[in-house]
Motif scaffolding. Structure first.
Motif, mmCIF file in Angstrom:
data_model
loop_
_atom_site.group_PDB
_atom_site.id
_atom_site.type_symbol
_atom_site.label_atom_id
_atom_site.label_comp_id
_atom_site.label_asym_id
_atom_site.label_seq_id
_atom_site.Cartn_x
_atom_site.Cartn_y
_atom_site.Cartn_z
ATOM 1 N N LEU A 166 0.844 -1.188 0.000
ATOM 2 C CA LEU A 166 0.000 0.000 0.000
ATOM 3 C C LEU A 166 0.884 1.244 0.000
ATOM 4 O O LEU A 166 1.898 1.278 0.706
ATOM 5 N N PRO A 167 0.528 2.272 -0.774
ATOM 6 C CA PRO A 167 1.314 3.514 -0.757
ATOM 7 C C PRO A 167 1.095 4.278 0.537
ATOM 8 O O PRO A 167 0.072 4.110 1.207
ATOM 9 N N PHE A 168 2.075 5.126 0.888
ATOM 10 C CA PHE A 168 1.974 5.920 2.110
ATOM 11 C C PHE A 168 1.736 7.380 1.770
ATOM 12 O O PHE A 168 2.082 7.851 0.689
ATOM 13 N N SER A 169 1.195 8.091 2.732
ATOM 14 C CA SER A 169 1.127 9.539 2.612
ATOM 15 C C SER A 169 2.532 10.110 2.839
ATOM 16 O O SER A 169 3.430 9.414 3.338
ATOM 17 N N LEU A 195 8.148 -5.517 -3.916
ATOM 18 C CA LEU A 195 8.781 -4.599 -4.869
ATOM 19 C C LEU A 195 10.295 -4.617 -4.729
ATOM 20 O O LEU A 195 10.818 -4.646 -3.618
ATOM 21 N N GLU A 196 10.991 -4.585 -5.847
ATOM 22 C CA GLU A 196 12.434 -4.384 -5.823
ATOM 23 C C GLU A 196 12.726 -2.966 -5.351
ATOM 24 O O GLU A 196 11.886 -2.072 -5.443
ATOM 25 N N PHE A 197 13.931 -2.746 -4.853
ATOM 26 C CA PHE A 197 14.271 -1.429 -4.306
ATOM 27 C C PHE A 197 14.043 -0.309 -5.322
ATOM 28 O O PHE A 197 13.638 0.798 -4.966
ATOM 29 N N SER A 198 14.308 -0.583 -6.589
ATOM 30 C CA SER A 198 14.151 0.444 -7.626
ATOM 31 C C SER A 198 12.706 0.894 -7.791
ATOM 32 O O SER A 198 12.438 1.935 -8.394
ATOM 33 N N ASN A 201 9.897 3.906 -5.036
ATOM 34 C CA ASN A 201 9.354 5.257 -5.233
ATOM 35 C C ASN A 201 7.833 5.228 -5.358
ATOM 36 O O ASN A 201 7.170 6.257 -5.196
ATOM 37 N N ARG A 202 7.287 4.047 -5.652
ATOM 38 C CA ARG A 202 5.830 3.930 -5.761
ATOM 39 C C ARG A 202 5.150 4.137 -4.406
ATOM 40 O O ARG A 202 4.001 4.582 -4.347
ATOM 41 N N ASP A 206 8.699 10.941 -1.823
ATOM 42 C CA ASP A 206 9.929 11.719 -1.984
ATOM 43 C C ASP A 206 11.055 10.792 -2.426
ATOM 44 O O ASP A 206 11.446 9.878 -1.705
ATOM 45 N N SER A 207 11.617 11.037 -3.615
ATOM 46 C CA SER A 207 12.668 10.168 -4.151
ATOM 47 C C SER A 207 13.945 10.242 -3.319
ATOM 48 O O SER A 207 14.659 9.247 -3.167
#
Length: 241
Positions: A166-169, A195-198, A201-202, A206-207
């Motif tokens: 799940l994505p985070f705020s 997910l792989e580390f790359s 960002n999903r 913040d990258s």
């Protein structure tokens, strides 16, 4: 056993002597004392392990004894199955990251390692990452964040399950980053992710924060990758035939 003797056992913090003294065979005074004290220590250790397992808050009772090791699990060069199960990574404050598709056995392995850590006397905590984020955000709103973070002071191993499902705020991402940054080189983490580390960002907006987080996690980490699809799905389909 008389009440005065039971009271003395309580004062001496002999939690089990009053319950077991009649079950210990008597051959000589020294043999009896040694046997009853050994049983007291044994029962204390069992109770401690149960307390540690309860405090860890695992979601199920899975353990390493029924874990199905297979060729789909790829170990890094610096560690193998036996070294992983020795839990030496906890003593060295190293991390273990399990990456693969859902249903491949990552949570089972993480739970099994956590349960064994409890059996070896380590303080462990298990979290679904989304639930940990919720607790962090709630603690922040209630001005209880310092006390929440303090709960981890004596914890040796933290298991973060389902990183990336799940994505985070932005706020949640920052709170999780701060917590992991505090644990860096102080605690051991086991993280499961689809997910792989790359691709992280999903879930972390913040990258730069993502890069800093991954850098801390993999600096002292053993990364195991799972190839193939869901074991749960294939197992269910095979039973349905």
């Amino acid at each position: 056993m008389s009440d005065p003797i039971r009271s003395m056992c309580k004062s001496l913090r002999l939690a089990y002597v009053a319950e077991i003294y009649e079950t210990i065979p008597f051959e000589s005074p020294s043999q009896y004392l040694e046997a009853i004290f050994n049983e007291e220590f044994s029962l204390r250790e069992k109770a401690k392990v149960q307390r540690l397992i309860k405090n860890a808050k695992f979601l199920d009772a899975k353990n390493l004894s029924n874990y199905e090791w297979n060729e789909r699990i790829r170990f890094p060069a610096q560690i193998d199955k036996e070294a992983l199960m020795s839990l030496d990574f906890i003593k060295q404050q190293q991390n273990v990251v399990l990456i693969g598709s859902p249903g491949t056995g990552k949570t089972h392995l993480a739970t099994g390692l956590g349960r064994k850590a409890c059996e070896m006397g380590h303080e462990v905590r298990f979290f679904r990452v989304s639930h940990l984020i919720e607790q962090l955000e709630q603690a922040l709103k209630q001005d209880k964040l310092p006390s929440f973070r303090k709960k981890f002071e004596k914890v040796d191993l933290i298991i973060l399950d389902e990183m990336g499902y799940l994505p985070f705020s932005k706020e949640g991402s920052e709170l999780l980053f701060q917590l992991i940054a505090e644990w860096y080189e102080q605690k051991s983490l086991i993280i499961t992710s689809n997910l792989e580390f790359s691709q992280w960002n999903r879930i972390f907006i913040d990258s730069r924060l993502t890069a800093a987080l991954v850098d801390r996690l993999i600096h002292h980490a053993h990364v195991l990758t799972y190839s193939g699809g869901s074991y749960r799905l294939s197992n269910a389909l095979s039973k349905a035939k």
